[in-house]
Design a protein around this motif. Structure first.
Motif, PDB file in Angstrom:
ATOM      1  N   GLN A 274       0.855  -1.186   0.000  1.00 25.07           N
ATOM      2  CA  GLN A 274       0.000   0.000   0.000  1.00 25.07           C
ATOM      3  C   GLN A 274       0.896   1.242   0.000  1.00 25.07           C
ATOM      4  N   ILE A 275       0.855   1.993  -1.102  1.00 25.04           N
ATOM      5  CA  ILE A 275       1.684   3.190  -1.225  1.00 25.04           C
ATOM      6  C   ILE A 275       0.861   4.342  -1.783  1.00 25.04           C
ATOM      7  N   GLU A 276       1.308   5.563  -1.489  1.00 25.92           N
ATOM      8  CA  GLU A 276       0.612   6.719  -2.031  1.00 25.92           C
ATOM      9  C   GLU A 276       0.787   6.743  -3.543  1.00 25.92           C
ATOM     10  N   ILE A 277      -0.336   6.701  -4.243  1.00 21.08           N
ATOM     11  CA  ILE A 277      -0.332   6.706  -5.712  1.00 21.08           C
ATOM     12  C   ILE A 277      -1.501   7.550  -6.208  1.00 21.08           C
ATOM     13  N   HIS A 278      -1.185   8.497  -7.045  1.00 23.77           N
ATOM     14  CA  HIS A 278      -2.170   9.304  -7.764  1.00 23.77           C
ATOM     15  C   HIS A 278      -1.401  10.011  -8.870  1.00 23.77           C
ATOM     16  N   PRO A 279      -2.057  10.697  -9.782  1.00 19.85           N
ATOM     17  CA  PRO A 279      -1.331  11.283 -10.911  1.00 19.85           C
ATOM     18  C   PRO A 279      -0.177  12.217 -10.531  1.00 19.85           C
ATOM     19  N   LEU A 280      -0.267  12.885  -9.383  1.00 18.08           N
ATOM     20  CA  LEU A 280       0.802  13.802  -8.985  1.00 18.08           C
ATOM     21  C   LEU A 280       1.979  13.093  -8.327  1.00 18.08           C
ATOM     22  N   CYS A 281       1.775  11.883  -7.848  1.00 16.04           N
ATOM     23  CA  CYS A 281       2.811  11.119  -7.136  1.00 16.04           C
ATOM     24  C   CYS A 281       2.701   9.653  -7.571  1.00 16.04           C
ATOM     25  N   GLN A 282       3.338   9.312  -8.688  1.00 16.77           N
ATOM     26  CA  GLN A 282       3.142   7.993  -9.295  1.00 16.77           C
ATOM     27  C   GLN A 282       4.132   6.935  -8.824  1.00 16.77           C
ATOM     28  N   GLN A 283       5.225   7.328  -8.224  1.00 15.52           N
ATOM     29  CA  GLN A 283       6.193   6.390  -7.633  1.00 15.52           C
ATOM     30  C   GLN A 283       6.538   5.234  -8.569  1.00 15.52           C
ATOM     31  N   ASN A 284       6.911   5.575  -9.787  1.00  9.04           N
ATOM     32  CA  ASN A 284       7.153   4.560 -10.813  1.00  9.04           C
ATOM     33  C   ASN A 284       8.199   3.512 -10.444  1.00  9.04           C
ATOM     34  N   PRO A 285       9.323   3.846  -9.793  1.00  7.97           N
ATOM     35  CA  PRO A 285      10.288   2.787  -9.468  1.00  7.97           C
ATOM     36  C   PRO A 285       9.710   1.695  -8.568  1.00  7.97           C
ATOM     37  N   ILE A 286       8.987   2.080  -7.526  1.00  2.11           N
ATOM     38  CA  ILE A 286       8.428   1.063  -6.636  1.00  2.11           C
ATOM     39  C   ILE A 286       7.276   0.323  -7.322  1.00  2.11           C
ATOM     40  N   VAL A 287       6.507   1.027  -8.146  1.00  4.06           N
ATOM     41  CA  VAL A 287       5.439   0.361  -8.898  1.00  4.06           C
ATOM     42  C   VAL A 287       6.044  -0.675  -9.839  1.00  4.06           C
ATOM     43  N   ASP A 288       7.098  -0.315 -10.550  1.00  2.96           N
ATOM     44  CA  ASP A 288       7.769  -1.260 -11.452  1.00  2.96           C
ATOM     45  C   ASP A 288       8.287  -2.465 -10.683  1.00  2.96           C
ATOM     46  N   TYR A 289       8.909  -2.222  -9.524  1.00  2.00           N
ATOM     47  CA  TYR A 289       9.431  -3.320  -8.702  1.00  2.00           C
ATOM     48  C   TYR A 289       8.286  -4.257  -8.301  1.00  2.00           C
ATOM     49  N   CYS A 290       7.198  -3.679  -7.812  1.00  5.02           N
ATOM     50  CA  CYS A 290       6.058  -4.504  -7.396  1.00  5.02           C
ATOM     51  C   CYS A 290       5.513  -5.313  -8.568  1.00  5.02           C
ATOM     52  N   ASN A 291       5.363  -4.669  -9.721  1.00  5.43           N
ATOM     53  CA  ASN A 291       4.868  -5.389 -10.899  1.00  5.43           C
ATOM     54  C   ASN A 291       5.793  -6.532 -11.291  1.00  5.43           C
ATOM     55  N   GLN A 292       7.089  -6.313 -11.235  1.00  2.00           N
ATOM     56  CA  GLN A 292       8.063  -7.356 -11.599  1.00  2.00           C
ATOM     57  C   GLN A 292       8.054  -8.519 -10.623  1.00  2.00           C
ATOM     58  N   HIS A 293       7.624  -8.269  -9.383  1.00  2.00           N
ATOM     59  CA  HIS A 293       7.661  -9.310  -8.355  1.00  2.00           C
ATOM     60  C   HIS A 293       6.268  -9.808  -7.957  1.00  2.00           C
ATOM     61  N   GLY A 294       5.263  -9.472  -8.754  1.00  2.00           N
ATOM     62  CA  GLY A 294       3.915  -9.987  -8.503  1.00  2.00           C
ATOM     63  C   GLY A 294       3.260  -9.435  -7.249  1.00  2.00           C
ATOM     64  N   ILE A 295       3.634  -8.236  -6.843  1.00  2.00           N
ATOM     65  CA  ILE A 295       3.066  -7.602  -5.662  1.00  2.00           C
ATOM     66  C   ILE A 295       2.000  -6.601  -6.122  1.00  2.00           C
ATOM     67  N   VAL A 296       0.793  -6.740  -5.620  1.00  2.00           N
ATOM     68  CA  VAL A 296      -0.301  -5.848  -5.967  1.00  2.00           C
ATOM     69  C   VAL A 296      -0.034  -4.481  -5.336  1.00  2.00           C
ATOM     70  N   VAL A 297      -0.250  -3.427  -6.115  1.00  4.12           N
ATOM     71  CA  VAL A 297      -0.094  -2.070  -5.595  1.00  4.12           C
ATOM     72  C   VAL A 297      -1.475  -1.537  -5.208  1.00  4.12           C
ATOM     73  N   GLU A 298      -1.620  -1.245  -3.922  1.00  3.58           N
ATOM     74  CA  GLU A 298      -2.841  -0.630  -3.428  1.00  3.58           C
ATOM     75  C   GLU A 298      -2.585   0.867  -3.318  1.00  3.58           C
ATOM     76  N   ALA A 299      -3.393   1.651  -3.999  1.00  5.05           N
ATOM     77  CA  ALA A 299      -3.193   3.098  -4.067  1.00  5.05           C
ATOM     78  C   ALA A 299      -3.766   3.784  -2.839  1.00  5.05           C
TER      79      ALA A 299
END
Length: 153
Positions: A40-65
């Motif tokens: 669970q990380i802060e995610i919205h258009p102004l704060c997209q946190q792409n590195p951690i999102v990419d890491y989660c996607n690569q490791h099968g971790i669901v990102v909760e916004a």
């Protein structure tokens, strides 16, 4: 606090972590623990946190916004524009953006009618141009609206 099945018993089948960064997720991996199912990380258009999102996607971790509605600050002109184009509220546009990016939005409201409105996001989709406009709003950590421990050592 991270807990796995060995720590709490066989009833636990999945675990989640609140606002963990890559460093913290790597520490879990290096300790030989199973990866969390959700981050669970802060995610919205102004704060997209792409590195951690990419890491989660690569490791099968669901990102909760977390904070997907930018704490109710809907003053951004691009958000207002997309809201008018879709005939949807800014909150609905933000939640739809989260879904289309593959996130699980966690909108918050204490107003029952807003809760119902926030959930009414399955009868429209943002088109490619609207998604591009919203994606272009990313300000990285400067766009965060809550305390963000992602980079905390």
């Amino acid at each position: 606090m991270y807990r796995n099945e060995d720590q709490v018993g066989a009833a636990v089948k999945a675990s989640g972590v609140p606002r963990d960064g890559i460093k913290h997720l790597e520490e879990i991996r290096e300790a030989g623990l199973p990866p969390p199912t959700v981050n669970q990380i802060e995610i919205h258009p102004l704060c997209q946190q792409n590195p951690i999102v990419d890491y989660c996607n690569q490791h099968g971790i669901v990102v909760e916004a977390y904070c997907p509605l930018i704490r109710g600050d809907f003053s951004n002109p691009v958000l207002q524009e997309v809201s008018k184009e879709t005939n949807k509220t800014p909150a609905q546009v933000l939640s739809r953006w989260s879904l289309q990016r593959g996130f699980v939005p966690l909108p918050k409201s204490s107003n029952p009618s807003r809760v119902a409105s926030n959930a009414d996001i399955y009868d429209f989709a943002l088109d490619e141009a609207q998604m591009a406009k919203l994606n272009a709003l990313n300000r990285g950590s400067a766009g965060a609206v809550s305390w963000n421990p992602i980079n905390v050592e």
